[in-house]
Design a protein around this motif. Structure first.
Motif, PDB file in Angstrom:
ATOM      1  N   GLU A 187       0.924  -1.217   0.225  1.00 18.58           N
ATOM      2  CA  GLU A 187      -0.009   0.024   0.034  1.00 18.58           C
ATOM      3  C   GLU A 187       0.832   1.308   0.128  1.00 18.58           C
ATOM      4  OE1 GLU A 187      -4.289   1.614   1.950  1.00 18.58           O
ATOM      5  OE2 GLU A 187      -2.984  -0.489   2.799  1.00 18.58           O
ATOM      6  N   GLU A 188       2.145   1.233   0.576  1.00 24.59           N
ATOM      7  CA  GLU A 188       3.035   2.384   0.522  1.00 24.59           C
ATOM      8  C   GLU A 188       3.533   2.766  -0.906  1.00 24.59           C
ATOM      9  OE1 GLU A 188       3.189  -0.212   2.599  1.00 24.59           O
ATOM     10  OE2 GLU A 188       2.589   0.487   4.287  1.00 24.59           O
ATOM     11  N   LYS A 189       3.555   1.826  -1.751  1.00 27.75           N
ATOM     12  CA  LYS A 189       3.644   2.175  -3.184  1.00 27.75           C
ATOM     13  C   LYS A 189       2.465   2.989  -4.179  1.00 27.75           C
ATOM     14  CE  LYS A 189       7.769  -0.896  -3.603  1.00 27.75           C
ATOM     15  NZ  LYS A 189       8.790   0.258  -3.700  1.00 27.75           N
ATOM     16  N   LYS A 190       1.468   3.276  -3.497  1.00 28.00           N
ATOM     17  CA  LYS A 190       0.257   3.821  -3.993  1.00 28.00           C
ATOM     18  C   LYS A 190       0.867   5.164  -4.925  1.00 28.00           C
ATOM     19  CE  LYS A 190      -4.287   5.791  -3.165  1.00 28.00           C
ATOM     20  NZ  LYS A 190      -5.210   6.128  -2.157  1.00 28.00           N
ATOM     21  N   VAL A 191       0.147   5.407  -5.919  1.00 22.95           N
ATOM     22  CA  VAL A 191       0.724   6.606  -6.673  1.00 22.95           C
ATOM     23  C   VAL A 191      -0.637   6.973  -7.446  1.00 22.95           C
ATOM     24  CG1 VAL A 191       3.235   6.055  -7.236  1.00 22.95           C
ATOM     25  CG2 VAL A 191       1.469   5.289  -8.688  1.00 22.95           C
ATOM     26  N   PRO A 192      -0.827   8.306  -7.737  1.00 17.03           N
ATOM     27  CA  PRO A 192      -2.083   8.852  -8.275  1.00 17.03           C
ATOM     28  C   PRO A 192      -2.077   8.675  -9.932  1.00 17.03           C
ATOM     29  CG  PRO A 192      -0.373  10.508  -7.817  1.00 17.03           C
ATOM     30  CD  PRO A 192       0.256   9.489  -7.339  1.00 17.03           C
ATOM     31  N   SER A 193      -0.889   8.335 -10.645  1.00 15.97           N
ATOM     32  CA  SER A 193      -0.939   8.110 -11.670  1.00 15.97           C
ATOM     33  C   SER A 193       0.409   7.465 -12.172  1.00 15.97           C
ATOM     34  CB  SER A 193      -0.938   9.077 -12.716  1.00 15.97           C
ATOM     35  OG  SER A 193      -1.074   9.032 -14.043  1.00 15.97           O
TER      36      SER A 193
ATOM     37  N   ILE B  25       5.404  -0.670  -9.404  1.00 19.92           N
ATOM     38  CA  ILE B  25       6.473  -1.728  -9.126  1.00 19.92           C
ATOM     39  C   ILE B  25       7.744  -1.204  -9.528  1.00 19.92           C
ATOM     40  CG2 ILE B  25       7.188  -4.083  -9.760  1.00 19.92           C
ATOM     41  CD1 ILE B  25       3.848  -4.765 -10.233  1.00 19.92           C
ATOM     42  N   SER B  26       7.940  -0.853 -10.677  1.00 18.30           N
ATOM     43  CA  SER B  26       9.167   0.078 -11.163  1.00 18.30           C
ATOM     44  C   SER B  26       8.620   1.191 -12.103  1.00 18.30           C
ATOM     45  CB  SER B  26       9.926  -0.856 -11.732  1.00 18.30           C
ATOM     46  OG  SER B  26       9.333  -1.288 -12.967  1.00 18.30           O
ATOM     47  N   ASP B  27       9.674   1.728 -12.599  1.00 16.78           N
ATOM     48  CA  ASP B  27       9.378   2.976 -13.746  1.00 16.78           C
ATOM     49  C   ASP B  27       8.385   2.326 -14.953  1.00 16.78           C
ATOM     50  OD1 ASP B  27      11.547   1.427 -14.701  1.00 16.78           O
ATOM     51  OD2 ASP B  27      12.256   3.359 -15.666  1.00 16.78           O
ATOM     52  N   ARG B  28       8.447   1.141 -15.116  1.00 13.00           N
ATOM     53  CA  ARG B  28       7.764   0.526 -15.947  1.00 13.00           C
ATOM     54  C   ARG B  28       6.699  -0.316 -15.683  1.00 13.00           C
ATOM     55  NH1 ARG B  28      10.253   0.818 -21.075  1.00 13.00           N
ATOM     56  NH2 ARG B  28      12.591   1.584 -21.251  1.00 13.00           N
ATOM     57  N   GLU B  29       6.402  -0.786 -14.715  1.00 13.89           N
ATOM     58  CA  GLU B  29       5.583  -1.478 -14.234  1.00 13.89           C
ATOM     59  C   GLU B  29       4.516  -1.009 -13.002  1.00 13.89           C
ATOM     60  OE1 GLU B  29       7.323  -5.533 -13.090  1.00 13.89           O
ATOM     61  OE2 GLU B  29       7.538  -5.960 -15.101  1.00 13.89           O
ATOM     62  N   TYR B  30       3.182  -1.332 -13.330  1.00 11.24           N
ATOM     63  CA  TYR B  30       2.436  -1.015 -12.196  1.00 11.24           C
ATOM     64  C   TYR B  30       1.443  -1.930 -12.176  1.00 11.24           C
ATOM     65  CZ  TYR B  30       4.416   3.577 -13.608  1.00 11.24           C
ATOM     66  OH  TYR B  30       5.585   4.571 -13.770  1.00 11.24           O
ATOM     67  N   MET B  31       0.666  -1.590 -11.002  1.00 12.22           N
ATOM     68  CA  MET B  31      -0.768  -2.739 -10.631  1.00 12.22           C
ATOM     69  C   MET B  31      -1.826  -1.839 -10.498  1.00 12.22           C
ATOM     70  SD  MET B  31      -0.213  -6.030 -10.477  1.00 12.22           S
ATOM     71  CE  MET B  31       1.210  -6.682  -9.814  1.00 12.22           C
ATOM     72  N   LEU B  32      -2.885  -2.385 -11.236  1.00 18.32           N
ATOM     73  CA  LEU B  32      -4.175  -1.800 -10.872  1.00 18.32           C
ATOM     74  C   LEU B  32      -4.820  -2.607  -9.812  1.00 18.32           C
ATOM     75  CD1 LEU B  32      -5.571  -0.936 -14.242  1.00 18.32           C
ATOM     76  CD2 LEU B  32      -5.149   0.819 -12.177  1.00 18.32           C
ATOM     77  N   ASN B  33      -5.252  -2.438  -8.647  1.00 15.49           N
ATOM     78  CA  ASN B  33      -5.607  -3.249  -7.661  1.00 15.49           C
ATOM     79  C   ASN B  33      -7.153  -2.737  -7.610  1.00 15.49           C
ATOM     80  OD1 ASN B  33      -3.198  -4.572  -6.136  1.00 15.49           O
ATOM     81  ND2 ASN B  33      -2.597  -2.479  -6.695  1.00 15.49           N
ATOM     82  N   TYR B  34      -8.037  -3.924  -8.148  1.00 13.87           N
ATOM     83  CA  TYR B  34      -9.650  -3.428  -8.133  1.00 13.87           C
ATOM     84  C   TYR B  34     -10.112  -4.147  -6.585  1.00 13.87           C
ATOM     85  CZ  TYR B  34      -9.255  -2.487 -13.039  1.00 13.87           C
ATOM     86  OH  TYR B  34      -9.260  -1.775 -14.391  1.00 13.87           O
ATOM     87  N   GLU B  35     -10.812  -2.846  -6.186  1.00 11.03           N
ATOM     88  CA  GLU B  35     -11.319  -3.391  -4.736  1.00 11.03           C
ATOM     89  C   GLU B  35     -12.665  -4.198  -4.695  1.00 11.03           C
ATOM     90  OE1 GLU B  35     -13.743  -3.249  -1.005  1.00 11.03           O
ATOM     91  OE2 GLU B  35     -14.186  -1.881  -2.921  1.00 11.03           O
ATOM     92  N   GLU B  36     -12.634  -5.332  -4.115  1.00 11.93           N
ATOM     93  CA  GLU B  36     -13.930  -6.174  -3.938  1.00 11.93           C
ATOM     94  C   GLU B  36     -14.152  -6.366  -2.859  1.00 11.93           C
ATOM     95  OE1 GLU B  36     -14.137  -9.400  -6.974  1.00 11.93           O
ATOM     96  OE2 GLU B  36     -12.437  -8.286  -8.260  1.00 11.93           O
TER      97      GLU B  36
END
Length: 217
Positions: A31-37, A130-141
């Motif tokens: 959760e600490e790696k959350k970013v707005p975009s 995750i890195s400058d090239r990789e991100y994760m969309l975490n859909y809340e359910e």
């Protein structure tokens, strides 16, 4: 003896046909790696030519743009005061605008664009880096999260789904697991450590679904 046999059969049949659904207790990787975009260098629009689906990245977040094909009859377009067709464009479907249309038989077909905000201020879906090239969309359910991986390479966007066989037990390498049963469905919530996430973050568990090309003007 017959009753015992029937009960045993029902028990094992239920176990055999139960399915496993995996979720995560927190956004991946943390959760600490959350970013707005995403990073600014990836801002822009990316399109899948086969489906017409578009991802739009900006400082405001992430939008997904899709096209829904609809139609109205030629009679309705002629008789209605709402719709009109001029040349190959239909008026009245979108306020103060027209859409390209195609007449096939007795119907005009046209595409309506839907713009859905995925990441925005206070959205339930979480974007993590995750890195400058990789991100994760975490859909809340229901308080847990289901991830989709975004990878940028040059002018391409790769979208990869979290993948597993629901009929088998998986992710034994993740120590923290919480299991419950809901409508004959085993719901397993995973809480991987940083080292366990590194093992999870692979093409074995995140399988590419679609590749998008960057739209350049």
């Amino acid at each position: 003896m017959k009753i015992v046999s029937i009960i045993t059969y029902i028990f094992f049949a239920g176990s055999t046909f139960s399915q496993n659904s995996y979720y995560f207790s927190n956004p991946l990787p943390t959760e600490e790696k959350k970013v707005p975009s995403v990073d600014e260098k990836w801002f822009g629009t990316y399109k899948d030519e086969a489906s017409g689906l578009i991802y739009d990245f900006s400082a405001d977040g992430i939008n997904v743009i899709s096209t829904h094909v609809s139609s109205i009859s030629r009679e309705l377009a002629r008789e209605s005061s709402t719709y009109s067709v001029k040349g190959n464009y239909i008026h009245g479907v979108v306020e103060n605008d027209s859409l390209p249309c195609l007449l096939e038989g007795d119907y005009y077909f046209f595409g309506v664009r839907n713009r859905d905000a995925v990441i925005y201020k206070n959205s339930s879906t979480q974007l993590t880096r995750i890195s400058d090239r990789e991100y994760m969309l975490n859909y809340e359910e229901n308080g847990n999260y289901s991830p989709v991986k975004l990878s940028f390479i040059n002018n391409k966007l790769s979208v990869s789904d979290f993948d597993y066989d629901p009929g088998e037990r998986a992710f034994s390498f993740i120590s923290a697991q919480n299991e419950s049963n809901l409508n004959q469905q085993n719901v397993i919530v995973l809480s991987p450590s940083q080292l366990e996430f590194q093992q999870l973050n692979s093409t074995k568990y995140f399988v590419e679904r679609t590749a998008f090309s960057r739209i350049t003007n």
